[in-house]
Design an enzyme around this catalytic site. Structure first.
Site, mmCIF file in Angstrom:
data_model
loop_
_atom_site.group_PDB
_atom_site.id
_atom_site.type_symbol
_atom_site.label_atom_id
_atom_site.label_comp_id
_atom_site.label_asym_id
_atom_site.label_seq_id
_atom_site.Cartn_x
_atom_site.Cartn_y
_atom_site.Cartn_z
ATOM 1 N N THR A 167 -8.929 0.493 5.410
ATOM 2 C CA THR A 167 -8.270 0.702 4.123
ATOM 3 C C THR A 167 -8.480 -0.551 3.301
ATOM 4 O OG1 THR A 167 -6.502 2.071 5.012
ATOM 5 C CG2 THR A 167 -5.975 0.856 3.054
ATOM 6 N N ARG A 195 -5.049 15.516 7.192
ATOM 7 C CA ARG A 195 -4.112 14.470 7.640
ATOM 8 C C ARG A 195 -3.962 13.397 6.551
ATOM 9 N NH1 ARG A 195 -4.910 8.649 8.142
ATOM 10 N NH2 ARG A 195 -3.371 7.893 9.611
ATOM 11 N N ASP A 198 -0.583 6.514 5.684
ATOM 12 C CA ASP A 198 0.435 5.850 4.868
ATOM 13 C C ASP A 198 -0.090 5.406 3.506
ATOM 14 O OD1 ASP A 198 -1.273 3.968 5.985
ATOM 15 O OD2 ASP A 198 0.296 2.467 6.257
ATOM 16 N N THR A 218 -1.660 -1.795 6.681
ATOM 17 C CA THR A 218 -2.890 -1.128 7.108
ATOM 18 C C THR A 218 -2.811 -0.793 8.595
ATOM 19 O OG1 THR A 218 -4.029 -3.182 7.647
ATOM 20 C CG2 THR A 218 -4.305 -2.362 5.401
#
Ligand code: ASP
Length: 307
Positions: A167, A195, A198, A218
């Site tokens: 990320t 899916r 966060d 992350t």
């Protein structure tokens, strides 16, 4: 107040764009967006935008979020396919709609409507890695029937700390003292289609509040969603914790999770004075991050504290 930029390792290629934006007096949100657009366009970043890893069916689904610390406005997209700049779509969700998050086809419909750039995000390298992973992790029977197999039966090998991560995130304070934060990701490689981690969940992967500071997380998003980590760390700052105390406490919350898939998490916290503290659990090596403050020529690379 001096301007600041914190970027994680995947965000590194965007740091110069963020510095340029901040130096020229642009807002924190502009700087976040400019930096993440660079990351999303760079195929060498294998977990964001073009070149990012696909889901279990070989489709690249991106997620992004952005938050303004002055107003607590936020925008996010999840499971977005076929658009290069998820961060810009997230920002426009914030700017143009009464919503905070759009996902899947609805997010793509909105991206088309606002004229966002379409792109097939699966690079040749990412496709080759995906095909190799399928060959190495699926049985001959499943490969013969692929993709008409129950995905939940072949999903678990993707729950591997090496693939379940990646990320780009940035936390920025602009010259005017306002904070902004943003995240962009193609998410956990080879996961179940649809899916969400966060990264698009405000309060889990990202929270920014001028009054207290800024937080981004992350790695295993399932954990930070369960613990509401970014919002929790901000609440610890509000109670008077330092960046280090808030980060350690948020990681302690994660350590008390039981069951489900548990793995590494990195939490990045900056308090309102601009002190950063970055730490990880479930990792052996310090995760690098980049930090820049006004007056520095280039950002410096630091290592997260390993807890
Ligand atoms: N947090 C991201 C997710 O859960 C992955 C990562 O940051 O490494 O998708």
């Amino acid at each position: 107040m001096s301007a600041l930029i914190l970027a994680n390792v995947e965000g590194a290629v965007g740091v110069q764009a963020a510095i340029d934006a901040v130096r020229s007096g642009r807002s924190a949100l502009d700087a976040v967006e400019a930096a993440l657009r660079v990351v999303e366009s760079d195929p060498s970043v294998r977990s964001v935008g073009y070149g990012g890893a696909p889901n279990l069916l070989g489709e690249v689904e991106c997620a992004a979020s952005i938050m303004c610390g002055a107003t607590l406005r936020a925008g996010a997209v999840g499971a977005l396919r076929g658009y290069l700049h998820a961060i810009s779509v997230a920002r426009q969700v914030m700017e143009r709609t009464p919503h905070v998050m759009l996902v899947g086809e609805g997010a793509a419909m909105f991206a088309a409507e606002i004229g966002e750039q379409k792109r097939d995000l699966l690079s040749d390298e990412a496709r080759a890695d995906y095909e190799r992973w399928i060959r190495e992790h699926l049985s001959a029977d499943h490969i013969a029937e692929w993709p008409h197999v129950p995905l939940s039966r072949v999903l678990w090998p993707s729950a591997d700390p090496e693939t379940a991560k990646g990320t780009a995130c940035l936390l920025i304070r602009a010259k005017n003292g306002n904070w902004g934060g943003g995240i962009s990701t193609s998410g956990w490689a080879y996961r179940h289609p649809g899916r969400l981690g966060d990264s698009p969940i405000i309060g889990a992967g990202l929270y920014v509040d001028n009054r207290y500071g800024a937080v981004t997380c992350t790695h295993i998003g399932e954990m930070t969603i369960r613990a509401g980590t970014a919002r929790a760390a901000t609440a610890y700052l509000k109670r008077g914790a330092s960046a280090e105390e808030a980060c350690r406490e948020a990681l302690e919350d994660l350590r008390s999770l039981r069951g489900g898939y548990l793995g590494p998490v990195v939490v990045h916290v900056i308090d309102r004075q601009g002190n950063p503290f970055v730490a990880s659990i479930g990792m052996e090596d310090p995760e690098p991050f980049w930090f820049w403050w006004e007056g520095m020529e280039d950002a410096e690379c630091r290592g997260a504290v390993v807890l």
